[in-house]
Design a protein around this motif. Structure first.
Motif, PDB file in Angstrom:
ATOM      1  N   LEU A   4      -6.750  -3.731  -9.665  1.00 27.55           N
ATOM      2  CA  LEU A   4      -6.200  -2.840 -10.564  1.00 27.55           C
ATOM      3  C   LEU A   4      -6.537  -1.473  -9.996  1.00 27.55           C
ATOM      4  N   VAL A   5      -7.573  -1.528  -9.004  1.00 24.61           N
ATOM      5  CA  VAL A   5      -7.898  -0.335  -8.053  1.00 24.61           C
ATOM      6  C   VAL A   5      -6.743  -0.244  -7.159  1.00 24.61           C
ATOM      7  N   ALA A   6      -6.021  -1.221  -6.511  1.00 20.16           N
ATOM      8  CA  ALA A   6      -5.015  -1.240  -5.733  1.00 20.16           C
ATOM      9  C   ALA A   6      -3.683  -0.666  -6.537  1.00 20.16           C
TER      10      ALA A   6
ATOM     11  N   LEU B   4      -4.061   1.365  -9.018  1.00 17.96           N
ATOM     12  CA  LEU B   4      -4.621   2.709  -9.450  1.00 17.96           C
ATOM     13  C   LEU B   4      -4.350   3.869  -8.378  1.00 17.96           C
ATOM     14  N   ILE B   5      -4.657   3.324  -7.224  1.00 18.25           N
ATOM     15  CA  ILE B   5      -4.474   4.488  -5.967  1.00 18.25           C
ATOM     16  C   ILE B   5      -3.258   4.275  -5.346  1.00 18.25           C
ATOM     17  N   HIS B   6      -2.384   3.664  -6.018  1.00 18.89           N
ATOM     18  CA  HIS B   6      -1.054   3.153  -5.337  1.00 18.89           C
ATOM     19  C   HIS B   6      -1.064   2.519  -3.759  1.00 18.89           C
ATOM     20  N   ALA B   7      -1.929   1.594  -3.695  1.00 19.17           N
ATOM     21  CA  ALA B   7      -2.225   1.041  -2.332  1.00 19.17           C
ATOM     22  C   ALA B   7      -1.056   0.006  -1.906  1.00 19.17           C
ATOM     23  N   ASP B   8      -0.777   0.028  -0.569  1.00 22.66           N
ATOM     24  CA  ASP B   8       0.199  -0.581  -0.117  1.00 22.66           C
ATOM     25  C   ASP B   8      -0.114  -2.123   0.276  1.00 22.66           C
ATOM     26  N   ALA B   9      -1.395  -2.462   0.052  1.00 23.75           N
ATOM     27  CA  ALA B   9      -1.778  -3.763   0.457  1.00 23.75           C
ATOM     28  C   ALA B   9      -3.002  -4.092  -0.270  1.00 23.75           C
ATOM     29  N   LEU B  10      -3.448  -5.429  -0.589  1.00 24.02           N
ATOM     30  CA  LEU B  10      -4.641  -5.631  -1.054  1.00 24.02           C
ATOM     31  C   LEU B  10      -4.981  -7.022  -0.367  1.00 24.02           C
ATOM     32  N   VAL B  11      -6.194  -7.167   0.254  1.00 20.18           N
ATOM     33  CA  VAL B  11      -6.691  -8.375   0.876  1.00 20.18           C
ATOM     34  C   VAL B  11      -7.949  -8.692   0.231  1.00 20.18           C
ATOM     35  N   LEU B  12      -8.133  -9.945  -0.152  1.00 17.53           N
ATOM     36  CA  LEU B  12      -9.127 -10.567  -1.041  1.00 17.53           C
ATOM     37  C   LEU B  12      -9.739 -11.549   0.113  1.00 17.53           C
ATOM     38  N   LEU B  13     -11.280 -10.987   0.444  1.00 20.80           N
ATOM     39  CA  LEU B  13     -11.962 -11.966   1.420  1.00 20.80           C
ATOM     40  C   LEU B  13     -13.026 -12.654   0.503  1.00 20.80           C
ATOM     41  N   SER B  14     -12.959 -14.020   0.956  1.00 22.08           N
ATOM     42  CA  SER B  14     -13.845 -15.059   0.291  1.00 22.08           C
ATOM     43  C   SER B  14     -14.696 -15.824   1.132  1.00 22.08           C
ATOM     44  N   ASP B  15     -15.261 -16.951   0.640  1.00 21.85           N
ATOM     45  CA  ASP B  15     -15.834 -17.717   1.364  1.00 21.85           C
ATOM     46  C   ASP B  15     -14.884 -18.980   1.708  1.00 21.85           C
TER      47      ASP B  15
ATOM     48  N   ALA C 183      -4.303 -11.572  -7.715  1.00 19.61           N
ATOM     49  CA  ALA C 183      -3.083 -11.711  -6.947  1.00 19.61           C
ATOM     50  C   ALA C 183      -1.776 -11.499  -7.852  1.00 19.61           C
ATOM     51  N   ARG C 184      -1.912 -12.241  -8.817  1.00 19.81           N
ATOM     52  CA  ARG C 184      -0.833 -12.072  -9.777  1.00 19.81           C
ATOM     53  C   ARG C 184      -0.674 -10.783 -10.513  1.00 19.81           C
ATOM     54  N   ILE C 185      -1.839 -10.170 -10.669  1.00 17.88           N
ATOM     55  CA  ILE C 185      -1.700  -8.726 -11.224  1.00 17.88           C
ATOM     56  C   ILE C 185      -1.322  -7.760 -10.330  1.00 17.88           C
ATOM     57  N   ALA C 186      -1.843  -7.905  -8.968  1.00 17.08           N
ATOM     58  CA  ALA C 186      -1.292  -6.998  -8.024  1.00 17.08           C
ATOM     59  C   ALA C 186       0.101  -6.977  -7.617  1.00 17.08           C
ATOM     60  N   THR C 187       0.594  -8.438  -7.463  1.00 14.87           N
ATOM     61  CA  THR C 187       2.025  -8.728  -7.176  1.00 14.87           C
ATOM     62  C   THR C 187       2.959  -8.294  -8.042  1.00 14.87           C
ATOM     63  N   GLY C 188       2.529  -8.285  -9.307  1.00 12.40           N
ATOM     64  CA  GLY C 188       3.344  -7.837 -10.417  1.00 12.40           C
ATOM     65  C   GLY C 188       3.473  -6.374 -10.558  1.00 12.40           C
TER      66      GLY C 188
ATOM     67  N   HIS D 261       4.976  -3.104 -12.942  1.00 17.86           N
ATOM     68  CA  HIS D 261       4.527  -3.196 -14.292  1.00 17.86           C
ATOM     69  C   HIS D 261       4.288  -1.974 -14.908  1.00 17.86           C
ATOM     70  N   PRO D 262       3.674  -1.812 -16.217  1.00 18.16           N
ATOM     71  CA  PRO D 262       3.329  -0.708 -16.733  1.00 18.16           C
ATOM     72  C   PRO D 262       2.082   0.046 -16.127  1.00 18.16           C
ATOM     73  N   GLY D 263       2.148   1.309 -16.439  1.00 17.86           N
ATOM     74  CA  GLY D 263       1.032   2.300 -15.684  1.00 17.86           C
ATOM     75  C   GLY D 263      -0.375   1.505 -15.802  1.00 17.86           C
ATOM     76  N   THR D 264      -1.050   2.036 -14.667  1.00 15.80           N
ATOM     77  CA  THR D 264      -2.471   1.397 -14.481  1.00 15.80           C
ATOM     78  C   THR D 264      -3.264   1.175 -15.780  1.00 15.80           C
ATOM     79  N   ARG D 265      -3.455   2.260 -16.517  1.00 12.49           N
ATOM     80  CA  ARG D 265      -4.250   2.130 -17.739  1.00 12.49           C
ATOM     81  C   ARG D 265      -3.937   0.987 -18.713  1.00 12.49           C
ATOM     82  N   LEU D 266      -2.431   0.834 -18.690  1.00 12.51           N
ATOM     83  CA  LEU D 266      -2.182  -0.362 -19.613  1.00 12.51           C
ATOM     84  C   LEU D 266      -2.075  -1.711 -18.855  1.00 12.51           C
ATOM     85  N   LEU D 267      -2.069  -1.627 -17.361  1.00 12.29           N
ATOM     86  CA  LEU D 267      -2.332  -2.865 -16.721  1.00 12.29           C
ATOM     87  C   LEU D 267      -3.867  -3.456 -17.138  1.00 12.29           C
TER      88      LEU D 267
END
Length: 372
Positions: free
Chosen positions: A159-161, A163-174, A224-229, A261-267
């Protein structure tokens, strides 16, 4: 398509608790420095970076003498209060090696639902980036209630991605990628790309994260589904592969972006909140809201459940009890029973002009995907 990651001018990177801490809950200085090395290198190319970092509660375990993540909310909040300072101090010191300054931004779901708070968060992050600061975003665990179990910041990062109109999101995990079964099981296969929901059919998603975190693979796939959507490409991989992921190398799992998708607040309203109560609608109201995207009027409501205040999110249910939408209500729960089944004109005549308005304005309603 991974060049969308390597060429991105604004990137959100999310890192989980288990990638930053020792099993005992202390901050692992070497791990933090290794991550910052990678982010600073990308920052030197002119890319704006926002870091969404878990680890506040985990970082507070050691100083509080706790051997495991506490179960009760009050102790979680206490651990977050102690650990957040430890975490940000470590990032401040590590980024300072590259003459980069950081800024702490703590958010809750409530911040993103309410118009003024949402706009403030957006402006703050935009200004920090303009000033060359690296924002360190975390959920405000010291005051969050239900949201404290928000999925280890995965959805927050998505959602932050947006919010700021990011071009990419990288999720780092174990875990180094999404697999079609448990990675420890012989024969499990890495899924290099996900183009849509059909690619996830039959994939086993673990629900539990590491001992110091709250997330699991399921929360990362949801993120990932939220961001790609919302049109943002996503890479999911291990923290150890952060440099390769940001360079567009074939590591982890790449989630292809979809539509807008809709604006960030509704997302945020759709994905980051739960209804504080329920309004039951007649079929005509359901058709007006879902089919024609109209506001909700008192005449279409048949019953009210729960305790909530004006401005809170509430679920909207059809005649069969299925939730079809969520919205920010304009009245307290105690006021609504006296309004049901009556037209706004009638209410204004009987109770005053302030009652000549909708229960929920159409701009504050989001149709939930599974029912749209």
């Amino acid at each position: 398509m991974r060049e969308q990651i390597s060429s991105a001018s604004k990137v959100v990177v999310k890192v989980g608790s288990s990638s930053l801490t020792t099993p005992q809950g202390m901050i692992d200085v070497d791990r933090v420095d290794a991550l910052v090395d990678v982010l600073a290198a990308r920052r030197r190319t002119g890319t704006q970076i926002v870091l969404v970092s878990s680890g506040a509660i985990a970082a507070g375990l050691g100083p509080l003498g706790l051997s495991a993540r506490p179960r009760d909310l009050a102790t979680q909040q206490a651990a977050a209060s102690v650990g957040q300072g430890v975490l940000v101090a470590r990032y401040t010191s590590s980024f300072a090696r590259y003459s980069l300054r950081v800024g702490q931004v703590l958010l809750t779901a409530d911040d993103m639902m309410r118009r003024a708070h949402h706009a403030n968060a957006q402006r703050t992050l935009a200004r920090l980036l303009e000033l060359g600061i690296v924002p360190i975003v975390n959920e405000n665990d010291t005051v969050a209630t239900d949201e404290i179990r928000f999925g280890d910041n995965d959805r927050l990062a998505a959602l932050v991605a947006h919010l700021i109109h990011a071009d990419a999101l990288v999720l780092l995990s174990d875990v180094d990628a999404l697999y079609d079964g448990p990675p420890s099981r012989s024969g499990s296969r890495r899924l290099a790309e996900i183009r849509g929901p059909e690619d996830l059919v039959g994939v086993e998603l673990g629900k539990n994260g590491a001992a110091v975190g709250t997330g699991g693979m399921i929360t990362k796939v949801q993120a990932a589904r939220i961001a790609t959507g919302a049109g943002v490409p996503v890479v999911l991989t291990a923290a150890a592969h952060a440099a390769q992921a940001l360079a567009g190398a074939d590591v982890g799992t790449y989630f292809h972006p979809g539509g807008r998708h809709p604006g960030t607040r509704l997302l945020w309203l759709a994905h980051a909140t739960t209804g504080r109560g329920r309004l039951h609608l007649d079929q005509g109201a359901v058709e007006a809201i879902v089919g024609r995207r109209k506001s909700l009027l008192p005449a279409g409501v048949t019953a009210v459940e729960g305790e909530f205040a004006a401005g809170d999110p509430v679920d909207l249910c059809g005649p069969q009890g299925l939730v079809v939408a969520r919205g920010l209500v304009n009245f307290d729960a105690t006021e609504i029973p006296g309004l049901l089944g009556r037209s706004t004109r009638e209410l204004a005549s009987a109770l005053g002009p302030e009652y000549e308005r909708e229960l929920i304005h159409r701009d504050d309603i989001v149709i939930l995907e599974s029912h749209s």
